[in-house]
Motif scaffolding. Sequence first.
Motif, PDB file in Angstrom:
ATOM      1  N   PRO A 314     -12.958  30.874  -8.976  1.00  0.00           N
ATOM      2  CA  PRO A 314     -12.885  30.615  -7.532  1.00  0.00           C
ATOM      3  C   PRO A 314     -11.790  31.394  -6.825  1.00  0.00           C
ATOM      4  O   PRO A 314     -11.804  31.499  -5.612  1.00  0.00           O
ATOM      5  N   ARG A 335      -9.301  31.997   0.239  1.00  0.00           N
ATOM      6  CA  ARG A 335      -9.571  31.002   1.272  1.00  0.00           C
ATOM      7  C   ARG A 335      -9.925  31.638   2.611  1.00  0.00           C
ATOM      8  O   ARG A 335     -10.310  30.956   3.540  1.00  0.00           O
ATOM      9  N   SER A 395      -6.089  24.258  -3.413  1.00  0.00           N
ATOM     10  CA  SER A 395      -6.446  23.016  -2.733  1.00  0.00           C
ATOM     11  C   SER A 395      -5.247  22.343  -2.072  1.00  0.00           C
ATOM     12  O   SER A 395      -5.338  21.216  -1.641  1.00  0.00           O
ATOM     13  N   GLU A 439     -19.639  31.924  -1.423  1.00  0.00           N
ATOM     14  CA  GLU A 439     -18.660  30.855  -1.264  1.00  0.00           C
ATOM     15  C   GLU A 439     -19.328  29.484  -1.293  1.00  0.00           C
ATOM     16  O   GLU A 439     -18.788  28.533  -1.855  1.00  0.00           O
ATOM     17  N   GLN A 443     -18.561  26.273  -3.792  1.00  0.00           N
ATOM     18  CA  GLN A 443     -18.304  24.920  -3.331  1.00  0.00           C
ATOM     19  C   GLN A 443     -19.280  23.923  -3.951  1.00  0.00           C
ATOM     20  O   GLN A 443     -18.907  22.806  -4.312  1.00  0.00           O
ATOM     21  N   GLN A 444     -20.550  24.355  -4.097  1.00  0.00           N
ATOM     22  CA  GLN A 444     -21.547  23.475  -4.712  1.00  0.00           C
ATOM     23  C   GLN A 444     -21.182  23.176  -6.154  1.00  0.00           C
ATOM     24  O   GLN A 444     -21.294  22.030  -6.613  1.00  0.00           O
ATOM     25  N   MET A 446     -18.213  23.203  -7.440  1.00  0.00           N
ATOM     26  CA  MET A 446     -17.042  22.338  -7.462  1.00  0.00           C
ATOM     27  C   MET A 446     -17.442  20.881  -7.227  1.00  0.00           C
ATOM     28  O   MET A 446     -16.887  19.966  -7.835  1.00  0.00           O
ATOM     29  N   LYS A 447     -18.444  20.650  -6.339  1.00  0.00           N
ATOM     30  CA  LYS A 447     -18.912  19.291  -6.105  1.00  0.00           C
ATOM     31  C   LYS A 447     -19.591  18.731  -7.348  1.00  0.00           C
ATOM     32  O   LYS A 447     -19.409  17.564  -7.701  1.00  0.00           O
TER      33      LYS A 447
END
Length: 570
Positions: A314, A335, A395, A439, A443-444, A446-447
């Motif tokens: 990431p 980021r 984060s 990106e 994020q998907q 990470m969820k």
Amino acid sequence: MSKRLRSSDVCADCSGPDPSWASVNRGTFICDECCSVHRSLGRHISQVRHLKHTPWPPTLLQMVETLCNNGANSIWEHSLLDPASIMSGRRKANPQDKVHPNKAEFIRAKYQMLAFVHRLPCRDDDSVTAKDLSKQLHSSVRTGNLETCLRLLSLGAQANFFHPEKGNTPLHVASKAGQILQAELLAVYGADPGTQDSNGKTPVDYARQGGHHELAERLVEIQYELTDRLAFYLCGRKPDHKNGQHFIIPQMADSLDLSELAKAAKKKLQSLSNHLFEELAMDVYDEVDRRETDAVWLATQNHSTLVTETTVVPFLPVNPEYSSTRNQGRQKLARFNAHEFATLVIDILSDAKRRQQGSSRSNSKDNVDLILKTINQHSVESQDNDQPDYDSVASDEDTDLETTASKANRQKSLDSDLSDGPVTVQEFMEVKNALVASEAKIQQLMKVNNNLSDELRIMQKKLQTLQSENSNLRKQATTNIYQVQTGSEYTDTSNHSSLKRRPSARGSRPMSMYETGSGQKPYLPMGEVNHPEENRTRLQPFPAHVSNTIGTSTAHSLSSLTPAFPLLNL
């Protein structure tokens, strides 16, 4: 140009068939699974390229193929070729091994720790050894023996070593001898084509002087590789160096509206010293490489298996050679959204062109670290130099970064020359959509990882509850199994290990667990019919859902829920 794979090609790390990636600086071909580990190591350890879906300079690919065909992998696995290593239990990974931890641990030991590289005898002065190796490299590059030079570089020889007696560097020697593959290898390890020798000549000058025009043109491309890569990332084309065009400065479609914040941010960028500007540009280059490799990676993988089971990258991995502040700033580049990052790249290209043309401004000591300090100021106060991992950076609170991002979002390029031409709206939107999709995929994932972690915690609580209940039942069984009720059929209770039963017409059964409200009841094996006349109550087995949860399925479920993203700080 893409490599034509032969049927005999196998992964250098696990011997799997049909490798589709290459580690450029290691001179090896690797498979998809091993490549996922290489990517998590960082470019300072392994520089990966896809053999078919990444553009290759022809001579660079030829250099990697030559190293691979001449046994470059034996450099990194030298001690494993010793029969004694088999006796010691050391072995390389195989295709059936799991990516984590088996393949990952082997690849880290092989390339990061250099655990299997042949070591020279130790000396009191390591600098003398490095100097001797560099002198050997200086002599070897005049020949076509690439694997010898790679071995010297792996042991610590310096690609930019300036020979005190000869007055030049290994790249000067290789260019004078017309060794284009040696020049490629030296450039991969950091050799600078713009370095002057004691006579004021560069490697490009020697290549042209010797009539090696292809080499001279390639050295010019290597000299501008950073800015060329940034320009290609934004608009998909590179400058025409043959005709004297060395920079392409794309222009944002809405570049006319420059706010005061954007102007101030650009002024700070221009105030950086050349050294710090180069560091920032190299960090942005690494981030571009990460984003482009991610796009190729996501496009070539089986999303139902490999993407969810192998390493996701990431943000830029930690480089131990850099300071904590710089490492955290590098990670925070991930980021920036597509528009903000594109604006930053354009400003770096503009300022690189300005500095190259010799119009750089005088540097102020107060402005030396403005950009890096703006990105990571709050991290400087809490940094721990002994902490090797900065995963939490991605984060944490990012007020400083958001300030920089908002500036970059409004920042526009006024230094574009009209001959370069602006990027069309369609071209820019294609780039932006590709980056946004990449990106969103991260994020998907990470969820998904967070959901797996929550399910793991629930299963662990359930397991603890069941273990507690099982422990209580065992205690009750231990307390009551040898208690004998009045009129028991057992005649000898002094020795529990030698209890004897008195024969009966139906045969007696051993006593079982105590059941509240019904006294002690003999245990009836499952399947036997109760006899009401004997007032026997059969002990019911555990319900099916409890038995299954206690059994092996629980252990299997827990092992399968182990987080598949080691880089994330859960």
